[in-house]
Scaffold this active site. Structure first.
Site, PDB file in Angstrom:
ATOM      1  N   GLU A 277       2.131  32.561 -10.021  1.00 27.60           N
ATOM      2  CA  GLU A 277       3.060  32.941  -8.942  1.00 27.60           C
ATOM      3  C   GLU A 277       4.488  32.524  -9.234  1.00 27.60           C
ATOM      4  OE1 GLU A 277       1.830  32.036  -4.967  1.00 27.60           O
ATOM      5  OE2 GLU A 277       0.104  33.352  -5.088  1.00 27.60           O
TER       6      GLU A 277
ATOM      7  N   GLU B 266      -6.122  35.748  -7.670  1.00 28.02           N
ATOM      8  CA  GLU B 266      -6.420  35.048  -6.414  1.00 28.02           C
ATOM      9  C   GLU B 266      -6.462  36.035  -5.264  1.00 28.02           C
ATOM     10  OE1 GLU B 266      -3.906  31.715  -5.229  1.00 28.02           O
ATOM     11  OE2 GLU B 266      -3.826  31.028  -7.304  1.00 28.02           O
TER      12      GLU B 266
END
Ligand code: BGC
Length: 477
Positions: free
Chosen positions: A184, A383
């Site tokens: 991320e 995820e």
């Protein structure tokens, strides 16, 4: 054509009750994910250096209830038991992160053999359990020693990351085939270096991550550049050390989801998705910053060279993306931006975290738009998952029906994308175990396995049983 739900017959198998079970391609990875700081504990064990999270979590007022990762779920010492729990749950692939300061306590210089040994033992344990290891090199725990020298504001951090990545390729790449570079990027850059403001129930809420800085736009853009540069240099360094590894980022996909599926709205969603990701996925996948980004940033644009861009755009084997929520629903618009955001209504259903609107179709649109925008060779969903208000029943069970519903819904949407030809090879649910939800502390539970943080007892939840059945039958159950 691509708009039609078109399940080929090979994607459906008959269920015991006579209904049809949507099934996934053979060798689809039913995975589960964790990150070092959120589970390991043992912050000083075996020569580990401090990370920015070890520092930040001890600043009064930063963490909910003063929680820290000092013990977390004690995974560093209990990893063997944890691998057994995952094997029993039918986990086929495990995405774990490597703590950079365990490997390089000072960020650079001499590696720490004991730190490497921990991950080597973990990998052996996983392989013995028949679980494919997927390593993430950076899940936000920068060595504090590098932060002290400027952290991601310094270009040297990108080079230090490449050196660390090369060492890991050498030490673990004989057994770990897939590596994700950074987790991320957009979130650790923005939330860590200026804070991100999101709307929750119509109100602005600021989310912060370590190191908790407040930089200017120009500085943040330079930090972004160093993050994507670190990714590119790491890919080059790992390929040089060990050709044949399979490499890609584990970024977050900021998705524009068309509120109604019309050609004009889908086009708007493509424009929005490219715009939202212009400092990260777009430059990593095209090797250039878009004109629109550079024009809008103007004097705040990052400083970069052509050589940087060619490293950043290094060819990848796959793209990993975390997808929980879209950035926004969108619709077509005549204005210069090319899309208009449609805010969710105040009564829009939510999962357990305040930011988590229930929009499972993002697991269809996200991969589909990535495919049309950037045509990656392969995609991993690195995820998705949800927090829930889990409680143990007197019989010692956790009946997280909301998480089961959520997982079924997102996996159905992912199945739809795969059935239309989008090359998604696996999905990693966040998370294996309840863990430290960053500044949210231990109260926000994302695990398929419940953790009693006082006794460290592991109890698989109802969602773990769902996962086991889905993984066993390679389908949506
Ligand atoms: C992060 C995880 C985090 C999860 C749930 C992702 O942004 O990669 O570390 O715990 O979302 O918030």
């Amino acid at each position: 054509m691509i708009n039609k739900i078109h399940f080929k017959s090979k994607n459906l198998t008959s269920n015991a009750g006579g209904s049809t079970l949507p099934t996934f391609p053979e060798r689809f990875f039913w995975g589960i994910a964790t990150a070092a700081y959120q589970i390991e504990g043992s912050p000083d064990a075996d020569g580990k250096g401090k990370s920015i999270w070890d520092t930040y979590a001890h600043i009064p007022g930063k963490m909910k209830n003063g929680d820290t990762g000092d013990v977390a779920i004690d995974h560093y010492r209990r990893y063997k038991d944890d691998v057994t729990v995952m094997r029993e749950m039918g986990v086929k692939a495990y995405r774990f992160s490597i703590s950079w300061p365990r490997i390089f306590p000072n960020g650079v210089g001499e590696p720490n053999p004991k730190g490497v040994d921990f991950y080597s033992r973990l990998v052996d344990e996983l392989l013995q359990a028949g679980i494919e290891p997927f390593g993430t090199l950076y899940h936000w725990d920068l060595p504090q020693a590098l932060q002290d020298k400027g952290g991601w504001q310094s270009r040297d951090t990108a080079q230090a990351f490449a050196d660390y990545a090369s060492l890991i390729a050498g030490q673990l790449g004989d057994r770990v085939k897939h590596f994700f570079t950074l987790n991320e990027l957009q979130n650790f850059v923005d939330m860590g270096h200026r804070g991100t403001v999101i709307k929750v129930q119509g109100k602005d809420v600021r989310i912060e991550l370590a190191p908790g800085l407040q930089l200017s736009t120009a500085q943040v853009n330079q930090v972004s550049h160093h993050a994507v540069l670190a990714h590119g240099l790491a890919v080059q360094a790992m390929r040089a050390t060990r050709p044949g590894l399979l490499l890609g980022p584990a970024d977050v996909l900021f998705t524009g989801v068309p509120i109604i599926d019309t050609p004009a709205n889908v086009r708007a969603a493509e424009i929005a998705t490219r715009t939202y990701n212009e400092r990260f996925l777009d430059v990593m996948l095209t090797g250039r910053y878009s004109d629109a980004y550079l024009q809008a940033a103007g004097p705040d644009s990052p400083k970069f060279t052509e050589a940087d861009l060619s490293a950043i755009g290094s060819p990848l084997d796959f793209v990993g993306v975390n997808i929980y929520i879209p950035k926004s629903y969108v619709e077509a618009s005549e204005d210069a931006k090319g899309f208009r955001e449609v805010p969710t209504s105040l009564t829009h259903p939510k999962m357990g975290s305040p930011w988590h609107s229930f929009i499972p179709e993002v697991l269809y649109w996200g991969p589909r738009l990535m495919n049309s925008l950037w045509k990656p060779k392969a995609i991993y969903i690195t995820e998705n998952g949800c927090a829930a208000n889990d409680v143990l029943t007197p019989e010692g069970r956790v009946l997280d029906t909301d998480r089961v519903m959520y997982l079924r819904a997102v996996m159905s949407n992912l199945h739809r994308a795969i059935s239309e030809g989008v090359p998604v090879k696996g999905n990693f649910i966040w998370s294996a175990f309840d863990n430290l939800e960053w500044t949210g502390g231990f109260g926000t539970r994302f695990g398929l396995v419940h953790i009693d943080f006082k006794t460290q007892k592991r109890t698989p939840k109802l969602s773990a049983a769902w996962f086991k059945e889905a993984s066993r039958r390679n389908g949506i159950v």
